[in-house]
Design an enzyme around this catalytic site. Structure first.
Site, PDB file in Angstrom:
ATOM      1  N   CYS A 179       2.789   4.198   0.661  1.00 40.01           N
ATOM      2  CA  CYS A 179       2.143   3.579   1.820  1.00 40.01           C
ATOM      3  C   CYS A 179       3.006   2.467   2.393  1.00 40.01           C
ATOM      4  O   CYS A 179       2.987   2.211   3.599  1.00 40.01           O
ATOM      5  CB  CYS A 179       0.760   3.057   1.449  1.00 40.01           C
ATOM      6  SG  CYS A 179       0.765   1.872   0.083  1.00 40.01           S
ATOM      7  N   HIS A 752      -2.328  -2.119  -1.010  1.00 38.22           N
ATOM      8  CA  HIS A 752      -2.193  -0.953  -0.133  1.00 38.22           C
ATOM      9  C   HIS A 752      -1.704  -1.425   1.236  1.00 38.22           C
ATOM     10  O   HIS A 752      -2.118  -2.473   1.736  1.00 38.22           O
ATOM     11  CB  HIS A 752      -3.531  -0.239   0.009  1.00 38.22           C
ATOM     12  CG  HIS A 752      -3.475   0.967   0.899  1.00 38.22           C
ATOM     13  ND1 HIS A 752      -2.706   2.076   0.607  1.00 38.22           N
ATOM     14  CD2 HIS A 752      -4.082   1.233   2.093  1.00 38.22           C
ATOM     15  CE1 HIS A 752      -2.844   2.978   1.565  1.00 38.22           C
ATOM     16  NE2 HIS A 752      -3.670   2.486   2.477  1.00 38.22           N
TER      17      HIS A 752
END
Length: 794
Positions: A179, A752
């Site tokens: 990510c 994230h």
């Protein structure tokens, strides 16, 4: 070679873009083919501008039909064109041709950027020798449209093709903790100038001979990936090939661990620049000293030297220049340099506080120990802690504080590096600080650990057991060290703990007589720094001492001058035995005889002595502060959105403020002929077209990794940097508009990354969360997760 074709549609001036295509279905259009030059600046705007380049042009008739909303079919017919033109057109529109730009000089439409001219199979060709070309339309940025279109022209940009308005809204599959990579790629893939560049003929600019480059492989892989993200197909892209190239040239990003998106971004920008650097042979340019010359002249010289070695789309887009000034604190010598930057890494001033409890001891027996609660920045330094503690304990100008960490009744660490982060100290650690006269700052020290008989043994064992006192005592060593001198030093250090008849009588009225000293009265109310506020709002007590805490004893002790204290005469020195310990303080070596003269051959920097109290000794002293050191307080964070927030301008000011260099970054002063801890000042001098701002939320030490969750309030439409520019004469514009954000959610270990991007065609913000792309409101893009900001000049 990329080509350009000019097309004249038979549609009227009032026809819309979509209707113009429909009207052109199965119709004939007259066009001219000309070689397309990458640096033409898209200058073909009308018939007159085309005429200047018509020397190499020839007319061609195309038959246009519309198969789908975003696909055209063009027929090049031999019967409609001279044989020579027909052959030239087929040569240009071959199977392996590069992207093609088509301009309509009739004034009806703007620009159509097309790619993948696929010659259909020969069995599709009819008898009169017609070649069919299928055209896929690629999206283009508003910046490109504005260069070719006019206000009086119908808009045939890519939103006219229905699905074309959604181009650039393609996600990237997460290949396993990628990510961070997806977030950085999406931000770069939506940088307008880079989109225009990599959708064009960028391959011919690749420098495969640059020893600092990556053989052009990174640029090719990125260009291929960017084109996939701007294709018609809405299916998420799996960037396997690109990740392989990244891992090949930057092994730190190999595997499937989480990484820092800004670190990857820095690698990408630098790697793309070197792969696309048009300077094949870099000249050596030696930086000349300013020598009193005007800053403008010196800055231009540095910038010219930089451009002589660096020429790429990355330089044109992202490189700026700042002024760096170093000033010697001794002779005031100034050194001025002008350095390029690709992004700005700004500190994030956090107002989050940490309450820390520290117990302060005297080293001459003149004061009782006292525990203080002080507030320091959550990720502040030991210098912040010492400054706050110095105010709390009213430290004299002739004193210093030696802060230590105590564990298992021993000093395990001396906190002597001011730049160390307080985050190295855990909540359960215990700190002891010692007031030491400045004149003994470099002197050897003696550290006393001590054990006593526990007067309150457990129920199953009524025999008193020896127990270590938790807090060591510390003092400076005299010139002569023997058994008697060590005994005298220790007895004087115990003087504040002695129980006297007067103290006993006072203890009964400690809570009501009001004779104690309020240390908060000594705190300066006009303190500049927020962390100098010692008394916490939710804790009215800033110290924890007995009634006469921190008062200088009536019989002032001058320990280092060898004077004695009358109260010591009452102490029975036979109640104490002294033992030498090794330098680590964990092994007892030998008993010290009081009359022993030659105790040590050499005096260590820190002499370790263990003192054994006899059974009756504890009754003469109040050992509460020796028995129990308080732990450091838990983190206390200010409520989010109130104090724990900062404006982006505050980050810029913190970045540009003058500050001393760190001890590891000393500057060699040519006048003093030695390294000095100079003062450094930065100023912005030349701003880039795209300004990348990295918010330094992460801090790394040998032992800890921390993240600042401070909310940074940044402008989205008008970032005005005019007040931060040192040279305002040559700036095209100092106003910027936000177009992309790389966000990081969570902590350091398991966070994230996402991207928030403004889509020019959709005229709105979108959230790129790996393979998911969803619209989002502009109000929701400002979060404490914002990590890297992308601005473009307005």
């Amino acid at each position: 070679m990329a080509t350009a074709a000019t097309a004249s549609h038979p549609a009227s001036a009032s026809t819309s873009g979509r209707d113009a295509l429909a009207a052109a279905s199965s119709s004939t259009a007259a066009v001219c083919l000309v070689p397309f030059r990458q640096n033409s600046g898209f200058g073909f705007q009308n018939k007159h501008s085309f005429a200047g380049d018509s020397a190499g042009a020839y007319p061609l008739v195309l038959r246009i039909s519309v198969r789908e909303t975003s696909i055209l079919t063009l027929k090049i017919s031999k019967k409609d064109n001279p044989v020579e033109n027909y052959k030239r057109a087929n040569k240009i529109f071959n199977v392996d041709s590069q992207p093609v730009h088509v301009w309509d000089f009739s004034g009806q439409t703007n620009l159509i950027l097309m790619n993948e001219w696929n010659r259909l199979h020969h069995d599709c060709c009819n008898a009169d020798q017609e070649n069919l070309l299928e055209v896929q339309v690629y999206a283009m940025s508003d910046s490109l449209t504005s260069k070719i279109g006019g206000s009086n022209k119908a808009d045939l940009s890519y939103r006219s093709f229905g699905r074309a308005g959604s181009m650039g809204l393609i996600g990237l599959e997460n290949l396993g903790n990628t990510c961070f990579m997806n977030s950085s790629i999406q931000c770069l893939a939506h940088t307008p100038k880079l989109v225009d560049y990599f959708l064009g003929d960028y391959a011919r600019n690749i420098n495969q001979t640059n020893p600092l480059g990556l053989n052009g492989e990174l640029a090719l892989a990125f260009g291929e990936l960017l084109r996939s993200l701007w294709a018609i197909d809405r299916k998420p892209v799996a960037p396997h090939h690109f990740k392989e190239k990244i891992a090949c040239f930057a092994p730190q990003f190999s595997g499937f661990n989480q990484h820092d998106s800004q670190e990857l971004l820095a690698f990408l920008l630098d790697g793309l620049h070197e792969d696309l650097n048009q300077v094949k042979c870099k000249p050596y340019e030696e930086a000349k000293d300013a020598s009193g010359r005007p800053d403008e002249e010196v800055a231009d010289e540095y910038w010219s030297n930089h451009l002589a070695r660096n020429d790429s789309v990355i330089v044109d887009t992202c490189h700026g220049q700042y002024k760096s000034t170093l000033t010697c604190p001794t002779c005031s010598k100034r050194s001025v340099t002008f350095d390029p930057f690709m992004y700005l890494s700004l500190p994030v001033p956090s107002t989050a506080k940490r309450a820390m409890t520290v117990t302060v001891f005297s080293t001459d027996g003149s004061r009782e120990p006292c525990s203080y609660d002080v507030s320091v920045p959550k990720f502040g330094t030991l210098s912040d802690l010492i400054q706050a503690l110095s105010i709390a304990c009213s430290l004299g100008d002739d004193e210093i504080l030696l802060v230590t960490e105590v564990y298992n009744n021993c000093i395990i660490r001396y906190l002597e590096e001011p730049s160390d982060s307080v985050s190295l100290l855990r909540d359960g650690d215990k700190l002891a600080a010692y007031r030491l006269p400045k004149k003994y700052e470099k002197s050897p020290l003696v550290v006393f650990t001590h054990k006593h008989f526990d007067e309150h043994p457990s129920d199953d064992n009524m025999t008193p057991q020896k127990k270590e006192f938790e807090a060591p005592l510390l003092a400076a060593l005299p010139d002569t060290v023997n058994g008697l001198s060590l005994q005298n030093i220790y007895m004087k250090l115990l003087n504040p703990f002695r129980v006297s008849m007067e103290a006993s009588s006072l203890s009964g009225s400690a809570g009501s007589n009001g004779d104690s000293v309020d240390l908060m009265d000594a705190v300066h109310s006009d303190s500049d720094s927020s962390f100098q506020k010692i008394q916490l709002d939710d804790d009215p007590e800033s110290s924890n001492c007995r009634t006469n805490e921190c008062e200088i004893t009536k019989a002032a002790i001058e320990l280092y001058d060898g004077s004695t204290v009358d109260s010591n005469k009452e102490a029975n020195v036979e109640d104490f035995e002294f033992y030498l310990k090794n330098e680590r303080g964990d092994v007892q070596q030998q008993k010290i005889e009081i009359n022993e003269l030659d105790l040590l051959e050499t005096i260590p920097s820190r002499l370790q002595v263990n003192v054994h109290w006899q059974q009756n000794a504890s009754r003469q002293y109040d050992t509460t502060m020796l028995n129990d050191l308080p732990e450091i307080h838990k983190l206390e964070l200010i409520t989010k959105g109130t104090e724990d927030s900062v404006a982006l301008h505050g980050c810029l000011e913190a970045f540009l403020k003058e500050e001393p260099l760190g001890p590891e970054d000393m500057w060699y002063c040519p006048c003093c002929k030695k390294h000095q801890q100079a003062m450094k000042k930065l100023d912005l001098w030349r701003l880039p077209e795209v300004l990348v701002i990295h918010l330094k939320r992460f801090s790394y030490t040998q032992f800890t990794r921390n993240k600042l969750e401070t909310f940074v309030d940044f402008p989205t439409t008008d970032l005005d940097l005019s007040s931060y520019i040192a040279d305002k004469s040559k700036q095209p514009s100092s106003h910027y508009r936000l177009y992309a954000i790389s966000n990081h959610y969570g902590n350091m270990g398991g966070g994230h990354y996402t991207a928030s991007i403004y889509h020019e065609e959709g005229k709105g913000w979108y959230k790129f969360d790996d393979d998911s792309v969803t619209p989002m409101s502009e109000d929701s893009i400002k979060t404490p997760a914002a990590y890297v900001l992308f601005y473009r000049r307005e």
